[in-house]
Design a protein around this motif. Structure first.
Motif, PDB file in Angstrom:
ATOM      1  N   MET A   1      -3.744  11.731  -3.320  1.00  0.00           N
ATOM      2  CA  MET A   1      -2.678  10.701  -3.575  1.00  0.00           C
ATOM      3  C   MET A   1      -2.207  11.000  -5.140  1.00  0.00           C
ATOM      4  N   LEU A   2      -1.109  10.764  -5.525  1.00  0.00           N
ATOM      5  CA  LEU A   2      -0.409  10.934  -6.650  1.00  0.00           C
ATOM      6  C   LEU A   2      -0.016   9.614  -7.195  1.00  0.00           C
ATOM      7  N   VAL A   3       0.006   9.368  -8.527  1.00  0.00           N
ATOM      8  CA  VAL A   3       0.489   8.313  -9.174  1.00  0.00           C
ATOM      9  C   VAL A   3       1.774   8.706  -9.975  1.00  0.00           C
ATOM     10  N   VAL A   4       2.818   8.036  -9.964  1.00  0.00           N
ATOM     11  CA  VAL A   4       4.026   8.404 -10.707  1.00  0.00           C
ATOM     12  C   VAL A   4       4.376   7.089 -11.473  1.00  0.00           C
ATOM     13  N   THR A   5       4.625   7.318 -12.849  1.00  0.00           N
ATOM     14  CA  THR A   5       4.886   6.451 -13.735  1.00  0.00           C
ATOM     15  C   THR A   5       6.219   6.697 -14.255  1.00  0.00           C
ATOM     16  N   VAL A   6       7.175   5.695 -14.507  1.00  0.00           N
ATOM     17  CA  VAL A   6       8.314   5.908 -15.404  1.00  0.00           C
ATOM     18  C   VAL A   6       8.269   5.132 -16.603  1.00  0.00           C
ATOM     19  N   ASN A   7       8.433   5.497 -17.752  1.00  0.00           N
ATOM     20  CA  ASN A   7       8.483   5.016 -19.167  1.00  0.00           C
ATOM     21  C   ASN A   7       9.651   5.428 -19.989  1.00  0.00           C
ATOM     22  N   HIS A   8      10.306   4.623 -20.101  1.00  0.00           N
ATOM     23  CA  HIS A   8      11.572   4.856 -21.049  1.00  0.00           C
ATOM     24  C   HIS A   8      12.279   6.051 -20.546  1.00  0.00           C
ATOM     25  N   GLY A   9      12.324   6.325 -19.033  1.00  0.00           N
ATOM     26  CA  GLY A   9      13.118   7.246 -18.501  1.00  0.00           C
ATOM     27  C   GLY A   9      12.540   8.666 -18.469  1.00  0.00           C
ATOM     28  N   ASN A  10      11.178   8.523 -18.955  1.00  0.00           N
ATOM     29  CA  ASN A  10      10.166   9.832 -18.509  1.00  0.00           C
ATOM     30  C   ASN A  10       9.216   9.560 -17.402  1.00  0.00           C
ATOM     31  N   LEU A  11       9.284  10.673 -16.478  1.00  0.00           N
ATOM     32  CA  LEU A  11       8.588  10.528 -15.296  1.00  0.00           C
ATOM     33  C   LEU A  11       7.300  11.284 -15.604  1.00  0.00           C
ATOM     34  N   LYS A  12       6.164  10.673 -15.065  1.00  0.00           N
ATOM     35  CA  LYS A  12       4.897  11.299 -15.207  1.00  0.00           C
ATOM     36  C   LYS A  12       4.171  11.265 -14.068  1.00  0.00           C
ATOM     37  N   VAL A  13       3.487  12.367 -13.301  1.00  0.00           N
ATOM     38  CA  VAL A  13       2.884  12.443 -12.310  1.00  0.00           C
ATOM     39  C   VAL A  13       1.248  12.522 -12.550  1.00  0.00           C
ATOM     40  N   ARG A  14       0.443  12.132 -11.883  1.00  0.00           N
ATOM     41  CA  ARG A  14      -0.909  12.509 -12.308  1.00  0.00           C
ATOM     42  C   ARG A  14      -1.695  12.325 -10.777  1.00  0.00           C
ATOM     43  N   PRO A  15      -2.809  12.912 -10.680  1.00  0.00           N
ATOM     44  CA  PRO A  15      -3.655  12.701  -9.662  1.00  0.00           C
ATOM     45  C   PRO A  15      -4.296  10.958  -9.417  1.00  0.00           C
ATOM     46  N   ALA A  16      -4.431  10.347  -8.646  1.00  0.00           N
ATOM     47  CA  ALA A  16      -4.922   8.896  -8.542  1.00  0.00           C
ATOM     48  C   ALA A  16      -6.368   8.977  -9.009  1.00  0.00           C
ATOM     49  N   ARG A  17      -6.576   7.722  -9.559  1.00  0.00           N
ATOM     50  CA  ARG A  17      -7.996   7.668 -10.052  1.00  0.00           C
ATOM     51  C   ARG A  17      -8.711   6.721  -9.070  1.00  0.00           C
ATOM     52  N   PHE A  18      -9.888   6.422  -9.177  1.00  0.00           N
ATOM     53  CA  PHE A  18     -10.520   5.495  -8.321  1.00  0.00           C
ATOM     54  C   PHE A  18     -10.001   4.195  -8.347  1.00  0.00           C
ATOM     55  N   ASP A  19      -9.593   3.766  -9.628  1.00  0.00           N
ATOM     56  CA  ASP A  19      -9.014   2.443  -9.585  1.00  0.00           C
ATOM     57  C   ASP A  19      -7.466   2.525  -9.215  1.00  0.00           C
ATOM     58  N   ASP A  20      -6.934   3.578  -9.056  1.00  0.00           N
ATOM     59  CA  ASP A  20      -5.709   3.436  -8.380  1.00  0.00           C
ATOM     60  C   ASP A  20      -5.535   3.470  -7.010  1.00  0.00           C
ATOM     61  N   ILE A  21      -6.800   4.174  -6.354  1.00  0.00           N
ATOM     62  CA  ILE A  21      -6.832   4.019  -5.003  1.00  0.00           C
ATOM     63  C   ILE A  21      -7.317   2.585  -4.472  1.00  0.00           C
ATOM     64  N   CYS A  22      -8.251   1.988  -5.136  1.00  0.00           N
ATOM     65  CA  CYS A  22      -8.575   0.800  -4.760  1.00  0.00           C
ATOM     66  C   CYS A  22      -7.448  -0.264  -4.900  1.00  0.00           C
ATOM     67  N   GLU A  23      -6.763  -0.126  -5.880  1.00  0.00           N
ATOM     68  CA  GLU A  23      -5.393  -1.149  -6.008  1.00  0.00           C
ATOM     69  C   GLU A  23      -4.401  -0.761  -4.760  1.00  0.00           C
ATOM     70  N   ALA A  24      -4.153   0.339  -4.308  1.00  0.00           N
ATOM     71  CA  ALA A  24      -3.454   0.537  -3.162  1.00  0.00           C
ATOM     72  C   ALA A  24      -4.196   0.020  -1.994  1.00  0.00           C
ATOM     73  N   VAL A  25      -5.662   0.186  -1.649  1.00  0.00           N
ATOM     74  CA  VAL A  25      -6.470  -0.296  -0.517  1.00  0.00           C
ATOM     75  C   VAL A  25      -6.204  -1.798  -0.661  1.00  0.00           C
ATOM     76  N   LEU A  26      -6.421  -2.486  -1.762  1.00  0.00           N
ATOM     77  CA  LEU A  26      -6.223  -4.141  -1.787  1.00  0.00           C
ATOM     78  C   LEU A  26      -5.012  -4.494  -1.349  1.00  0.00           C
ATOM     79  N   MET A  27      -3.987  -3.838  -1.731  1.00  0.00           N
ATOM     80  CA  MET A  27      -2.447  -4.100  -1.494  1.00  0.00           C
ATOM     81  C   MET A  27      -2.274  -3.942   0.188  1.00  0.00           C
ATOM     82  N   LEU A  28      -2.936  -2.975   0.637  1.00  0.00           N
ATOM     83  CA  LEU A  28      -2.686  -2.701   2.241  1.00  0.00           C
ATOM     84  C   LEU A  28      -3.491  -3.827   2.955  1.00  0.00           C
ATOM     85  N   VAL A  29      -4.945  -4.141   2.335  1.00  0.00           N
ATOM     86  CA  VAL A  29      -5.439  -5.262   3.045  1.00  0.00           C
ATOM     87  C   VAL A  29      -4.821  -6.676   2.891  1.00  0.00           C
ATOM     88  N   SER A  30      -4.023  -6.804   2.052  1.00  0.00           N
ATOM     89  CA  SER A  30      -3.440  -8.196   1.774  1.00  0.00           C
ATOM     90  C   SER A  30      -2.377  -8.341   2.976  1.00  0.00           C
TER      91      SER A  30
END
Length: 124
Positions: free
Chosen positions: A1-30
């Motif tokens: 899983m990758l995390v994409v962020t946009v800050n002032h028009g700059n696109l940044k892509v990074r591998p997901a961290r544990f906290d990112d995955i947990c956030e996605a899990v909790l959103m799906l469960v909801s």
């Protein structure tokens, strides 16, 4: 899983961290409606994560009233664990929500499963 962020028009892509995955899990469960369940495997498949990682994220759920982690079970219908009182409490809550029915059996019937992938339009 990758995390994409946009800050002032700059696109940044990074591998997901544990906290990112947990956030996605909790959103799906909801998204799982009352009276339905999903499986650790189904959620893991959607996120490209191992089902045990999904379980670890759910153990960190600080607000089980809002994010209903009791609605996540094993793909075979077994209840799995529950950090907020154990499997018997999980079973009681699922019975109240009518996901278990009236039987004394602790398994979840197949018709109680909710396919998150179908809701999200995922082919996974």
């Amino acid at each position: 899983m990758l995390v994409v962020t946009v800050n002032h028009g700059n696109l940044k892509v990074r591998p997901a961290r544990f906290d990112d995955i947990c956030e996605a899990v909790l959103m799906l469960v909801s998204l799982i409606p009352i009276g339905k369940v999903s499986s650790y495997s189904d959620i893991g498949r959607l996120l490209g994560a191992h089902p045990r990682l999904v379980a670890q994220c759910l153990m960190r759920n600080e607000n089980p009233v809002v994010i209903p982690c009791h609605r996540v079970v094993h793909k075979n219908g077994g209840l799995g664990g529950y950090s907020f009182g154990g499997a018997m409490i999980k079973a009681k809550i699922l019975r109240i929500e009518e996901a278990l029915g009236d039987s004394d059996k602790l398994g979840v019937p197949k018709n109680a499963f909710f396919r998150l992938g179908e809701l999200l339009g995922s082919a996974r």
